[in-house]
Design a protein around this motif. Structure first.
Motif, mmCIF file in Angstrom:
data_model
loop_
_atom_site.group_PDB
_atom_site.id
_atom_site.type_symbol
_atom_site.label_atom_id
_atom_site.label_comp_id
_atom_site.label_asym_id
_atom_site.label_seq_id
_atom_site.Cartn_x
_atom_site.Cartn_y
_atom_site.Cartn_z
ATOM 1 N N VAL A 21 -13.625 14.017 0.200
ATOM 2 C CA VAL A 21 -14.036 12.858 -0.592
ATOM 3 C C VAL A 21 -15.491 12.534 -0.273
ATOM 4 O O VAL A 21 -15.877 12.485 0.899
ATOM 5 N N PHE A 22 -16.276 12.319 -1.312
ATOM 6 C CA PHE A 22 -17.611 11.746 -1.177
ATOM 7 C C PHE A 22 -17.528 10.308 -1.673
ATOM 8 O O PHE A 22 -16.915 10.037 -2.712
ATOM 9 N N ALA A 23 -18.139 9.376 -0.945
ATOM 10 C CA ALA A 23 -18.096 7.963 -1.327
ATOM 11 C C ALA A 23 -19.334 7.265 -0.780
ATOM 12 O O ALA A 23 -20.106 7.843 -0.008
ATOM 13 N N LEU A 24 -19.501 6.000 -1.187
ATOM 14 C CA LEU A 24 -20.650 5.224 -0.715
ATOM 15 C C LEU A 24 -20.454 4.709 0.703
ATOM 16 O O LEU A 24 -21.409 4.262 1.333
ATOM 17 N N GLY A 25 -19.222 4.751 1.192
ATOM 18 C CA GLY A 25 -18.970 4.298 2.551
ATOM 19 C C GLY A 25 -17.489 4.108 2.789
ATOM 20 O O GLY A 25 -16.671 4.213 1.875
ATOM 21 N N MET A 26 -17.158 3.839 4.038
ATOM 22 C CA MET A 26 -15.772 3.597 4.431
ATOM 23 C C MET A 26 -15.559 2.096 4.576
ATOM 24 O O MET A 26 -16.303 1.426 5.297
ATOM 25 N N VAL A 27 -14.571 1.578 3.872
ATOM 26 C CA VAL A 27 -14.264 0.143 3.914
ATOM 27 C C VAL A 27 -12.748 -0.038 3.889
ATOM 28 O O VAL A 27 -12.033 0.787 3.318
ATOM 29 N N PRO A 28 -12.219 -1.118 4.490
ATOM 30 C CA PRO A 28 -10.771 -1.315 4.533
ATOM 31 C C PRO A 28 -10.221 -2.111 3.357
ATOM 32 O O PRO A 28 -9.028 -2.424 3.324
ATOM 33 N N SER A 29 -11.057 -2.433 2.374
ATOM 34 C CA SER A 29 -10.682 -3.343 1.289
ATOM 35 C C SER A 29 -9.797 -2.668 0.246
ATOM 36 O O SER A 29 -9.521 -1.474 0.304
ATOM 37 N N SER B 109 -9.361 20.025 -10.372
ATOM 38 C CA SER B 109 -10.089 18.859 -10.882
ATOM 39 C C SER B 109 -10.855 18.157 -9.767
ATOM 40 O O SER B 109 -10.494 18.237 -8.594
ATOM 41 N N VAL B 110 -11.909 17.451 -10.161
ATOM 42 C CA VAL B 110 -12.625 16.547 -9.260
ATOM 43 C C VAL B 110 -12.497 15.140 -9.843
ATOM 44 O O VAL B 110 -12.887 14.901 -10.990
ATOM 45 N N TYR B 111 -11.945 14.235 -9.058
ATOM 46 C CA TYR B 111 -11.702 12.860 -9.492
ATOM 47 C C TYR B 111 -12.988 12.065 -9.310
ATOM 48 O O TYR B 111 -13.440 11.844 -8.189
ATOM 49 N N ILE B 112 -13.597 11.666 -10.427
ATOM 50 C CA ILE B 112 -14.836 10.890 -10.405
ATOM 51 C C ILE B 112 -14.490 9.443 -10.739
ATOM 52 O O ILE B 112 -14.086 9.142 -11.868
ATOM 53 N N MET B 113 -14.624 8.553 -9.771
ATOM 54 C CA MET B 113 -14.306 7.145 -10.000
ATOM 55 C C MET B 113 -15.550 6.286 -9.845
ATOM 56 O O MET B 113 -16.280 6.406 -8.852
ATOM 57 N N VAL B 114 -15.779 5.415 -10.824
ATOM 58 C CA VAL B 114 -16.855 4.432 -10.749
ATOM 59 C C VAL B 114 -16.221 3.054 -10.617
ATOM 60 O O VAL B 114 -15.458 2.626 -11.491
ATOM 61 N N VAL B 115 -16.526 2.378 -9.511
ATOM 62 C CA VAL B 115 -16.032 1.025 -9.249
ATOM 63 C C VAL B 115 -17.199 0.070 -9.474
ATOM 64 O O VAL B 115 -18.179 0.101 -8.729
ATOM 65 N N GLU B 116 -17.115 -0.735 -10.498
ATOM 66 C CA GLU B 116 -18.218 -1.625 -10.855
ATOM 67 C C GLU B 116 -18.617 -2.504 -9.662
ATOM 68 O O GLU B 116 -17.781 -3.227 -9.111
ATOM 69 N N ASP B 117 -19.897 -2.423 -9.263
ATOM 70 C CA ASP B 117 -20.391 -3.192 -8.109
ATOM 71 C C ASP B 117 -19.435 -3.061 -6.926
ATOM 72 O O ASP B 117 -19.119 -4.043 -6.253
ATOM 73 N N GLY B 118 -19.012 -1.832 -6.649
ATOM 74 C CA GLY B 118 -17.907 -1.633 -5.715
ATOM 75 C C GLY B 118 -18.241 -0.971 -4.401
ATOM 76 O O GLY B 118 -17.372 -0.335 -3.798
ATOM 77 N N ALA B 119 -19.466 -1.121 -3.911
ATOM 78 C CA ALA B 119 -19.827 -0.464 -2.653
ATOM 79 C C ALA B 119 -18.929 -0.897 -1.503
ATOM 80 O O ALA B 119 -18.688 -0.128 -0.567
ATOM 81 N N ASN B 120 -18.424 -2.129 -1.570
ATOM 82 C CA ASN B 120 -17.574 -2.642 -0.496
ATOM 83 C C ASN B 120 -16.107 -2.749 -0.902
ATOM 84 O O ASN B 120 -15.331 -3.466 -0.274
#
Length: 212
Positions: A124-132, A74-85
């Protein structure tokens, strides 16, 4: 079929989809890997919605259940609303996906615990690395539902392919047709490299093989 998709260039898959479906099914340059990766798998989709100040301990339980119910490949596709950070996932979720044999994850949001994810080799592909964290800020809004991930519609069981060029989503109904054309494109392009090296002309190569 997944094994075959793992061996084609994602750029060829993108070109094939554009020719067959007339659609842009690739994610933007913002979607970046945490280390060079190549994978293909069936989509599991998860949506998180904003819920600031949410103290419900079960608010995010659905995103965890989606992992525990997921199958190998499987590939886990997650959408975080307005979640770039906002980190949609980190080391604990990634370790579980890795242990269950997931192919990878694509997060329309941030990712954290990157050192650990690199250590275990989970792509993992993501919009960026954040500690939040999403805890107390978001709630689970559904799994295996249609989502729009970095501008691309994804449905459960669509085929997601990724490599160093980016991420592409192949609608399941188009998969066989797209794969065949992508393989043909790959063959032509890979045949062109030695031809160009020998004759030192891209114009002649394009004329002969019909691929650019």
């Amino acid at each position: 079929m997944l094994e075959a998709f793992r061996h084609v260039e994602v750029a060829s898959v993108s070109d094939a989809l554009e020719q067959i479906a007339g659609q842009r099914m690739y994610m933007t340059h913002r979607m970046q890997p945490i280390f060079p990766s190549k994978f293909a798998g069936f989509a599991i989709t998860v949506l998180l919605k904003k819920a600031e100040g949410n103290n419900d301990p079960a608010a995010l339980s659905g995103m965890l259940a989606a992992i525990d119910q997921g199958q190998a490949g499987s590939v886990y596709i997650m959408v975080v609303e307005d979640g770039a950070n906002i980190a949609g996932m980190g080391g604990l979720m990634g370790t579980t996906m890795w242990a269950r044999g997931f192919a990878g994850a694509v997060i329309d949001g941030g990712v954290r615990d990157v050192g650990h994810l690199r250590k275990i080799g989970f792509p993992v592909f993501a919009l960026g690395m954040v500690p939040s964290t999403s805890v107390n800020h978001y709630r689970f809004a559904g799994a295996n539902i249609p989502v729009v991930c970095d501008g691309v519609r994804v449905e459960a069981a669509d085929i997601v392919v990724a490599d160093n060029d980016g991420v592409v989503v192949v609608p399941r109904a188009r998969a066989e047709q797209v794969l065949a054309l992508a393989q043909e494109m790959d063959f032509k392009e890979h045949s062109m490299y030695p031809y160009i090296e020998k004759y030192k002309s891209i114009e002649e190569a394009v004329k002969k093989f019909g691929r650019l």
